[in-house]
Design a protein around this motif. Sequence first.
Motif, mmCIF file in Angstrom:
data_model
loop_
_atom_site.group_PDB
_atom_site.id
_atom_site.type_symbol
_atom_site.label_atom_id
_atom_site.label_comp_id
_atom_site.label_asym_id
_atom_site.label_seq_id
_atom_site.Cartn_x
_atom_site.Cartn_y
_atom_site.Cartn_z
ATOM 1 N N GLU A 347 32.579 49.357 49.380
ATOM 2 C CA GLU A 347 31.877 48.136 49.796
ATOM 3 C C GLU A 347 31.198 47.464 48.601
ATOM 4 O OE1 GLU A 347 27.796 47.326 52.301
ATOM 5 O OE2 GLU A 347 29.191 48.842 53.075
ATOM 6 N N LEU A 348 30.642 48.265 47.697
ATOM 7 C CA LEU A 348 29.920 47.720 46.548
ATOM 8 C C LEU A 348 30.857 47.144 45.486
ATOM 9 C CD1 LEU A 348 27.214 50.494 46.123
ATOM 10 C CD2 LEU A 348 26.885 48.194 47.022
ATOM 11 N N LEU A 349 32.136 47.496 45.532
ATOM 12 C CA LEU A 349 33.081 46.921 44.570
ATOM 13 C C LEU A 349 33.212 45.417 44.764
ATOM 14 C CD1 LEU A 349 35.968 49.567 44.469
ATOM 15 C CD2 LEU A 349 34.123 49.225 42.825
ATOM 16 N N CYS A 350 32.916 44.940 45.957
ATOM 17 C CA CYS A 350 32.974 43.505 46.238
ATOM 18 C C CYS A 350 31.606 42.849 46.170
ATOM 19 C CB CYS A 350 33.587 43.263 47.626
ATOM 20 S SG CYS A 350 35.373 43.521 47.682
ATOM 21 N N ARG A 357 29.216 46.613 40.847
ATOM 22 C CA ARG A 357 30.634 46.949 40.687
ATOM 23 C C ARG A 357 30.807 48.046 39.640
ATOM 24 N NH1 ARG A 357 31.054 41.279 41.110
ATOM 25 N NH2 ARG A 357 31.220 41.021 38.860
ATOM 26 N N GLU A 358 30.097 47.893 38.532
ATOM 27 C CA GLU A 358 30.210 48.878 37.455
ATOM 28 C C GLU A 358 29.743 50.254 37.918
ATOM 29 O OE1 GLU A 358 28.384 49.647 32.981
ATOM 30 O OE2 GLU A 358 28.098 47.724 33.988
ATOM 31 N N ARG A 359 28.590 50.307 38.572
ATOM 32 C CA ARG A 359 28.058 51.594 39.022
ATOM 33 C C ARG A 359 28.923 52.198 40.118
ATOM 34 N NH1 ARG A 359 24.034 48.582 37.000
ATOM 35 N NH2 ARG A 359 22.141 49.580 36.171
ATOM 36 N N ALA A 360 29.414 51.359 41.025
ATOM 37 C CA ALA A 360 30.256 51.871 42.106
ATOM 38 C C ALA A 360 31.560 52.439 41.570
ATOM 39 C CB ALA A 360 30.530 50.757 43.121
ATOM 40 N N ARG A 371 40.852 57.749 45.694
ATOM 41 C CA ARG A 371 40.675 56.471 46.384
ATOM 42 C C ARG A 371 40.399 55.326 45.426
ATOM 43 N NH1 ARG A 371 37.296 57.597 51.911
ATOM 44 N NH2 ARG A 371 37.628 55.354 52.060
ATOM 45 N N LEU A 372 40.189 55.645 44.158
ATOM 46 C CA LEU A 372 39.815 54.608 43.202
ATOM 47 C C LEU A 372 40.873 53.525 43.032
ATOM 48 C CD1 LEU A 372 37.957 53.428 41.040
ATOM 49 C CD2 LEU A 372 38.918 55.064 39.417
ATOM 50 N N PRO A 373 42.163 53.868 42.796
ATOM 51 C CA PRO A 373 43.141 52.790 42.559
ATOM 52 C C PRO A 373 43.240 51.807 43.716
ATOM 53 C CG PRO A 373 44.058 54.933 41.987
ATOM 54 C CD PRO A 373 42.785 55.208 42.696
ATOM 55 N N LYS A 378 42.244 46.634 46.077
ATOM 56 C CA LYS A 378 41.825 45.877 47.260
ATOM 57 C C LYS A 378 40.672 44.939 46.918
ATOM 58 C CE LYS A 378 40.077 46.569 51.964
ATOM 59 N NZ LYS A 378 39.660 47.589 52.982
ATOM 60 N N ALA A 379 39.764 45.410 46.062
ATOM 61 C CA ALA A 379 38.605 44.601 45.687
ATOM 62 C C ALA A 379 38.993 43.404 44.825
ATOM 63 C CB ALA A 379 37.584 45.465 44.948
ATOM 64 N N LEU A 380 40.192 43.413 44.238
ATOM 65 C CA LEU A 380 40.639 42.250 43.467
ATOM 66 C C LEU A 380 40.655 40.993 44.339
ATOM 67 C CD1 LEU A 380 43.613 43.781 41.436
ATOM 68 C CD2 LEU A 380 41.418 43.032 40.536
ATOM 69 N N GLY A 381 40.921 41.191 45.639
ATOM 70 C CA GLY A 381 40.994 40.039 46.537
ATOM 71 C C GLY A 381 39.650 39.391 46.802
ATOM 72 N N CYS A 382 38.551 40.113 46.566
ATOM 73 C CA CYS A 382 37.239 39.521 46.803
ATOM 74 C C CYS A 382 36.475 39.331 45.506
ATOM 75 C CB CYS A 382 36.428 40.387 47.771
ATOM 76 S SG CYS A 382 36.177 42.080 47.207
ATOM 77 N N ALA A 383 37.154 39.470 44.359
ATOM 78 C CA ALA A 383 36.473 39.268 43.076
ATOM 79 C C ALA A 383 36.043 37.813 42.960
ATOM 80 C CB ALA A 383 37.399 39.629 41.924
ATOM 81 N N PRO A 384 34.793 37.549 42.579
ATOM 82 C CA PRO A 384 34.301 36.169 42.555
ATOM 83 C C PRO A 384 34.914 35.315 41.458
ATOM 84 C CG PRO A 384 32.655 37.674 41.677
ATOM 85 C CD PRO A 384 33.748 38.520 42.227
ATOM 86 N N ASP A 385 35.411 35.928 40.395
ATOM 87 C CA ASP A 385 35.978 35.143 39.300
ATOM 88 C C ASP A 385 36.968 36.003 38.530
ATOM 89 O OD1 ASP A 385 34.385 36.834 37.627
ATOM 90 O OD2 ASP A 385 32.697 35.473 37.913
ATOM 91 N N VAL A 386 37.622 35.393 37.541
ATOM 92 C CA VAL A 386 38.624 36.098 36.748
ATOM 93 C C VAL A 386 37.998 37.256 35.980
ATOM 94 C CG1 VAL A 386 40.254 35.872 34.836
ATOM 95 C CG2 VAL A 386 40.110 34.075 36.561
ATOM 96 N N ALA A 387 36.791 37.058 35.465
ATOM 97 C CA ALA A 387 36.129 38.121 34.711
ATOM 98 C C ALA A 387 35.914 39.354 35.580
ATOM 99 C CB ALA A 387 34.803 37.618 34.151
ATOM 100 N N ALA A 388 35.501 39.140 36.826
ATOM 101 C CA ALA A 388 35.290 40.267 37.731
ATOM 102 C C ALA A 388 36.609 40.951 38.062
ATOM 103 C CB ALA A 388 34.603 39.791 39.009
ATOM 104 N N ALA A 389 37.649 40.162 38.304
ATOM 105 C CA ALA A 389 38.959 40.739 38.594
ATOM 106 C C ALA A 389 39.479 41.539 37.406
ATOM 107 C CB ALA A 389 39.943 39.634 38.967
ATOM 108 N N CYS A 390 39.277 40.991 36.209
ATOM 109 C CA CYS A 390 39.716 41.686 34.998
ATOM 110 C C CYS A 390 38.970 43.015 34.854
ATOM 111 C CB CYS A 390 39.476 40.796 33.787
ATOM 112 S SG CYS A 390 40.229 41.430 32.266
#
Length: 681
Positions: A347-350, A357-360, A371-373, A378-390
């Motif tokens: 949940e915290l990945l988003c 995100r870093e701590r989670a 479960r990490l991969p 899955k969290a890529l779909g809710c990343a707020p920006d490209v930096a977060a997705a990267c």
Amino acid sequence: MKQLADRSPGPRPQSRMTTGPRAGLALLLSLLLSMLVAGTVVAKPKKSKGKTAAKPAAVRPEPLPPSGPNFLLDDWFFALREETRSHSEGRANSGAVGNSTELPLDGRSWRIIASARGRGTNFGVDGIVRLLERTADALAEAHPGTLVEVGNIGLAAGGRIIQSKSHQAGRDVDVALFALDRKGRPARLNRFVAFDGRGKGTGGFVLDVERTWDFVALMLQSEEPVVQWMFVSGPIRELLLEHARARKADPALIQRAAEALRQPSDSTPHNDHFHIRIHCSDWDRLHGCEDYGPARAGVRRDARLLQERLETLSRRVRKGLPRERLLAMDQLARLQPVEPTPALLEELLCDSEPGFRERALRLLRRTAPDRLPDAAIKALGCAPDVAAACFLFDAVSDLRRPSVYKAAENLASGSCGSEDKRSLCLPALAALSHCADLSSAPFLASYLDSSDKAVRDAALRSLRLLVAARQPPARNDGKPEDGEAKKGGGKAGTKKGGGKAGTKKGSHGKAKAAGATPADWKAYAARIKGQPWDSVVRRNLVSAGFKLQSPLAAPANARELLRALRSGAPASTAAQIALFQALSLPAPSFLEEAEAVRVLSARVKSQAAKSTSRDSTGKAPADKAEEEAGDGGKAPADKAEEEAGDDDKAVAGKAEEEASESVDGPGGGRKESPALPQLPL
């Protein structure tokens, strides 16, 4: 009496009184504080008529604070206790101390030894300081005039000290052995004095076995805190146990001493002092204190408190203010052995805050790596920006999972044509270099004529790493495996390393030495599509000059694959994957090159030594030693802890945990373990 009268205070100045509701609150807090910092109870032994007491009294534990459902762990009460009580964090060789307690340089029956007085290392958790004080007082009652000489405990905030790799979490202390002078009188020392197996020391001193044993007995009878180890040299250990048996001490106590007294294997022999370590208390464990090694009888383990603390922190992570939530996440990371639920971490990945995100991710790697991969993808779909997705994809780009490679292709397809998303395109292309499957080769080759040079370079590098070839071979790679033809390539290569296709070893031909066009690589990628990855990689490594048998993952190839791994790109990644297979090791999740080289080098060296030193029975020396030890040998847990000793190193599964301890300086060197450590994520 006159001195006491001279020190009597004069009339006290009148203090300002607080009235109203605040007075009641202040009184309540004062009562609570007095409960928390209440003094300890010491059982005074009965005085004996002789010079020493026949049986020193046990050190009684400090009373535990009142507890009940959620009482200890209510946020307000927990915060109040944190301000007033010390705690240990982490391991003895990699920890810290909060609100440490100072052992005075001079006390009623102890003192900091002269050689350690200027170090500022007389701080530790409250438990070990009070244990020292109580034990010293009880020993002085049994042996009048005794002064316990104390060396290092630790720094006020914990952490590394110059003299030792342990003593970092406030739960270790060095205590000098007790000595008699030339006239047989109890000696007071200014430094640690070394003794041999007969109890003879330097400078004419003699080991006082009776007082030393009584000190050990008092320490080991403590119920809170519980002593885990008393590191001391083997010969002195035997002298003490022999004395205890002759005195007909309690057999249970003798057995307890036999377990706790141990000579460290990778440090100084500890023939001049005890190095004592206590177990984490329940309060310490709430702050991430971590024991390792056997748990001694009587150690407290209240799982309820840990579970309540976990639930409290989880609520604060979900509902608190941003600053409180981040603090709770850091406290969750230290809380062991209980762990936050994977669902909370996913949940915290988003979460909108990057810190979460870093701590989670860090916690998910440690607690639920399987479960990490999928969680990160899955969290890529809710990343707020490209930096977060990267950031999210970077965290899993080296994980060898089909889902990661599929996600990499999807990300590359959606980002490599956009300047704004190039920072996501490049790691996506790089991730495909770790795939032991040639299905990604044509995909990578399709980006070799991109208008963006960075994209072209990333695709070419990954393609080279994938197939372990600097240039696309000119020969027909669809021919049978080299092992089925002549060694080194048959007709395809009359000269070692490439034949007609390469007149120089590893060059793939002068025509290709200057570089290959995108069309060459595309043709090669299409040609090898559908072929086994290991066959293609082996042919390319052989062409580069490496002597490899077939199949690629044959154990006999281990040394040569290690040489290929150390040669760097383009052979390194493919050789690393093949080497794990050749050594029959589980493939790690993370392929960090420097760490992999270290681990695999140790394993290859161990394998080579084992194969060359087998005797006529066909058993390696290590196997024989274990067999000869039989039931009379040391238990595996005890052997591991003896090797760990002063935390000099950990054994299989803990290769990163090094620590040696000595008074004069760090002792012992690092020994490579033949067992494969768990690579960090």
